[in-house]
Design a protein around this motif. Structure first.
Motif, PDB file in Angstrom:
ATOM      1  N   ILE A   1       0.856  -1.181   0.000  1.00 17.43           N
ATOM      2  CA  ILE A   1       0.000   0.000   0.000  1.00 17.43           C
ATOM      3  C   ILE A   1       0.894   1.233   0.000  1.00 17.43           C
ATOM      4  O   ILE A   1       1.911   1.267   0.700  1.00 17.43           O
ATOM      5  CB  ILE A   1      -0.905   0.013   1.242  1.00 17.43           C
ATOM      6  N   VAL A   2       0.516   2.227  -0.776  1.00 18.70           N
ATOM      7  CA  VAL A   2       1.284   3.465  -0.848  1.00 18.70           C
ATOM      8  C   VAL A   2       0.370   4.636  -0.507  1.00 18.70           C
ATOM      9  O   VAL A   2      -0.712   4.771  -1.074  1.00 18.70           O
ATOM     10  CB  VAL A   2       1.898   3.675  -2.254  1.00 18.70           C
ATOM     11  N   GLU A   3       0.824   5.459   0.445  1.00 20.29           N
ATOM     12  CA  GLU A   3       0.160   6.721   0.756  1.00 20.29           C
ATOM     13  C   GLU A   3       0.934   7.809   0.015  1.00 20.29           C
ATOM     14  O   GLU A   3       2.150   7.919   0.179  1.00 20.29           O
ATOM     15  CB  GLU A   3       0.243   7.037   2.240  1.00 20.29           C
ATOM     16  N   LEU A   4       0.239   8.593  -0.789  1.00 20.50           N
ATOM     17  CA  LEU A   4       0.883   9.643  -1.571  1.00 20.50           C
ATOM     18  C   LEU A   4       0.330  11.002  -1.188  1.00 20.50           C
ATOM     19  O   LEU A   4      -0.884  11.166  -1.060  1.00 20.50           O
ATOM     20  CB  LEU A   4       0.612   9.442  -3.064  1.00 20.50           C
ATOM     21  N   ASP A   5       1.216  11.950  -1.031  1.00 22.24           N
ATOM     22  CA  ASP A   5       0.848  13.348  -0.863  1.00 22.24           C
ATOM     23  C   ASP A   5       1.561  14.105  -1.971  1.00 22.24           C
ATOM     24  O   ASP A   5       2.763  14.359  -1.883  1.00 22.24           O
ATOM     25  CB  ASP A   5       1.271  13.860   0.516  1.00 22.24           C
ATOM     26  N   THR A   6       0.804  14.430  -3.016  1.00 16.45           N
ATOM     27  CA  THR A   6       1.371  15.129  -4.163  1.00 16.45           C
ATOM     28  C   THR A   6       1.150  16.623  -3.987  1.00 16.45           C
ATOM     29  O   THR A   6       0.007  17.074  -3.860  1.00 16.45           O
ATOM     30  CB  THR A   6       0.719  14.654  -5.475  1.00 16.45           C
ATOM     31  N   ALA A   7       2.238  17.364  -3.950  1.00 13.55           N
ATOM     32  CA  ALA A   7       2.169  18.823  -3.834  1.00 13.55           C
ATOM     33  C   ALA A   7       2.266  19.434  -5.228  1.00 13.55           C
ATOM     34  O   ALA A   7       2.957  18.908  -6.103  1.00 13.55           O
ATOM     35  CB  ALA A   7       3.302  19.331  -2.952  1.00 13.55           C
ATOM     36  N   PHE A   8       1.579  20.546  -5.416  1.00 12.20           N
ATOM     37  CA  PHE A   8       1.617  21.266  -6.680  1.00 12.20           C
ATOM     38  C   PHE A   8       2.147  22.670  -6.428  1.00 12.20           C
ATOM     39  O   PHE A   8       2.027  23.203  -5.322  1.00 12.20           O
ATOM     40  CB  PHE A   8       0.226  21.332  -7.310  1.00 12.20           C
ATOM     41  N   VAL A   9       2.716  23.284  -7.450  1.00  9.80           N
ATOM     42  CA  VAL A   9       3.278  24.617  -7.319  1.00  9.80           C
ATOM     43  C   VAL A   9       2.183  25.635  -7.017  1.00  9.80           C
ATOM     44  O   VAL A   9       2.293  26.412  -6.079  1.00  9.80           O
ATOM     45  CB  VAL A   9       4.079  24.998  -8.585  1.00  9.80           C
ATOM     46  N   ASP A  10       1.115  25.636  -7.800  1.00  5.62           N
ATOM     47  CA  ASP A  10       0.067  26.651  -7.648  1.00  5.62           C
ATOM     48  C   ASP A  10      -1.323  26.040  -7.545  1.00  5.62           C
ATOM     49  O   ASP A  10      -2.271  26.571  -8.123  1.00  5.62           O
ATOM     50  CB  ASP A  10       0.099  27.609  -8.837  1.00  5.62           C
ATOM     51  N   ALA A  11      -1.446  24.932  -6.813  1.00  4.47           N
ATOM     52  CA  ALA A  11      -2.755  24.294  -6.668  1.00  4.47           C
ATOM     53  C   ALA A  11      -2.803  23.547  -5.340  1.00  4.47           C
ATOM     54  O   ALA A  11      -1.772  23.343  -4.702  1.00  4.47           O
ATOM     55  CB  ALA A  11      -3.006  23.333  -7.831  1.00  4.47           C
ATOM     56  N   GLU A  12      -3.991  23.148  -4.968  1.00  3.78           N
ATOM     57  CA  GLU A  12      -4.173  22.389  -3.733  1.00  3.78           C
ATOM     58  C   GLU A  12      -3.456  21.040  -3.847  1.00  3.78           C
ATOM     59  O   GLU A  12      -3.423  20.448  -4.919  1.00  3.78           O
ATOM     60  CB  GLU A  12      -5.664  22.146  -3.483  1.00  3.78           C
ATOM     61  N   PRO A  13      -2.914  20.536  -2.749  1.00  5.25           N
ATOM     62  CA  PRO A  13      -2.261  19.222  -2.786  1.00  5.25           C
ATOM     63  C   PRO A  13      -3.285  18.111  -2.988  1.00  5.25           C
ATOM     64  O   PRO A  13      -4.493  18.309  -2.790  1.00  5.25           O
ATOM     65  CB  PRO A  13      -1.595  19.109  -1.413  1.00  5.25           C
ATOM     66  N   MET A  14      -2.809  16.960  -3.392  1.00  3.26           N
ATOM     67  CA  MET A  14      -3.676  15.808  -3.626  1.00  3.26           C
ATOM     68  C   MET A  14      -3.152  14.646  -2.790  1.00  3.26           C
ATOM     69  O   MET A  14      -1.988  14.268  -2.911  1.00  3.26           O
ATOM     70  CB  MET A  14      -3.677  15.424  -5.109  1.00  3.26           C
ATOM     71  N   ALA A  15      -3.993  14.095  -1.931  1.00  6.55           N
ATOM     72  CA  ALA A  15      -3.645  12.919  -1.141  1.00  6.55           C
ATOM     73  C   ALA A  15      -4.378  11.725  -1.734  1.00  6.55           C
ATOM     74  O   ALA A  15      -5.548  11.828  -2.109  1.00  6.55           O
ATOM     75  CB  ALA A  15      -4.052  13.117   0.314  1.00  6.55           C
ATOM     76  N   LEU A  16      -3.683  10.615  -1.846  1.00  6.68           N
ATOM     77  CA  LEU A  16      -4.301   9.415  -2.370  1.00  6.68           C
ATOM     78  C   LEU A  16      -3.652   8.183  -1.775  1.00  6.68           C
ATOM     79  O   LEU A  16      -2.567   8.247  -1.195  1.00  6.68           O
ATOM     80  CB  LEU A  16      -4.250   9.371  -3.897  1.00  6.68           C
ATOM     81  N   VAL A  17      -4.340   7.068  -1.934  1.00  4.38           N
ATOM     82  CA  VAL A  17      -3.839   5.769  -1.483  1.00  4.38           C
ATOM     83  C   VAL A  17      -3.932   4.816  -2.658  1.00  4.38           C
ATOM     84  O   VAL A  17      -4.946   4.779  -3.368  1.00  4.38           O
ATOM     85  CB  VAL A  17      -4.674   5.233  -0.293  1.00  4.38           C
ATOM     86  N   GLN A  18      -2.879   4.061  -2.874  1.00  2.14           N
ATOM     87  CA  GLN A  18      -2.865   3.056  -3.925  1.00  2.14           C
ATOM     88  C   GLN A  18      -2.565   1.706  -3.292  1.00  2.14           C
ATOM     89  O   GLN A  18      -1.658   1.597  -2.462  1.00  2.14           O
ATOM     90  CB  GLN A  18      -1.818   3.380  -4.987  1.00  2.14           C
ATOM     91  N   ILE A  19      -3.327   0.698  -3.695  1.00  2.87           N
ATOM     92  CA  ILE A  19      -3.116  -0.662  -3.231  1.00  2.87           C
ATOM     93  C   ILE A  19      -2.675  -1.500  -4.427  1.00  2.87           C
ATOM     94  O   ILE A  19      -3.358  -1.515  -5.454  1.00  2.87           O
ATOM     95  CB  ILE A  19      -4.396  -1.249  -2.607  1.00  2.87           C
TER      96      ILE A  19
END
Length: 147
Positions: free
Chosen positions: A108-126
């Motif tokens: 399982i991977v927990e991801l926190d993707t940050a963007f330069v000029d946008a809201e971050p995106m949190a997701l989980v991949q199995i």
């Protein structure tokens, strides 16, 4: 990106040497970031499945892709859409944590993707593996972020 190393060596893929979950995940990310749908689909078993269970029907984004040809075509379409997106990933602030499980073929991977000029995106991949390839990947994220 931060990675929690687990010492798990993974299963043996069809080419005969051990591949760790971290290596599989990083290859999947690299293929996605370079928009290489062929390489991304090639990480899956011939009957491999990608699922986005939270994606509403009728959005134009796939909820399910099955088989390498469908994976390749679906990933290529997702990459085309991403190329038109104005968000730029901030790699220095993006993070992930990889968790192994009691089943050596599941991680399982927990991801926190940050963007330069946008809201971050949190997701989980199995990820579920078979012989060192991805047999099933479930991607759980907020559909509002991509729609």
């Amino acid at each position: 990106m931060a990675v929690r190393k687990t010492g798990f060596e993974g299963s043996t893929p069809r080419w005969g040497f051990a591949v760790t979950p971290q290596e599989i995940f990083e290859r999947h990310v690299r293929a996605g970031m370079t928009r290489d749908a062929e390489a991304q689909a090639g990480l899956y078993t011939p009957d491999g499945v990608f699922e986005a269970p939270l994606m509403p029907e009728g959005t134009g984004y796939p909820r399910r892709l099955e088989g390498r040809a469908a994976l390749r075509d679906g990933f290529a379409e997702m990459h085309r859409r991403a190329a038109a997106d104005q968000r730029v990933v901030d790699f220095a602030r993006s993070r992930y944590v990889l968790h192994t499980t009691a089943d050596p073929d599941v991680f399982i991977v927990e991801l926190d993707t940050a963007f330069v000029d946008a809201e971050p995106m949190a997701l989980v991949q199995i990820f579920r593996l078979r012989d060192g390839e991805i047999a099933l990947m479930r991607d759980y994220f907020s559909p509002e972020i991509v729609l």
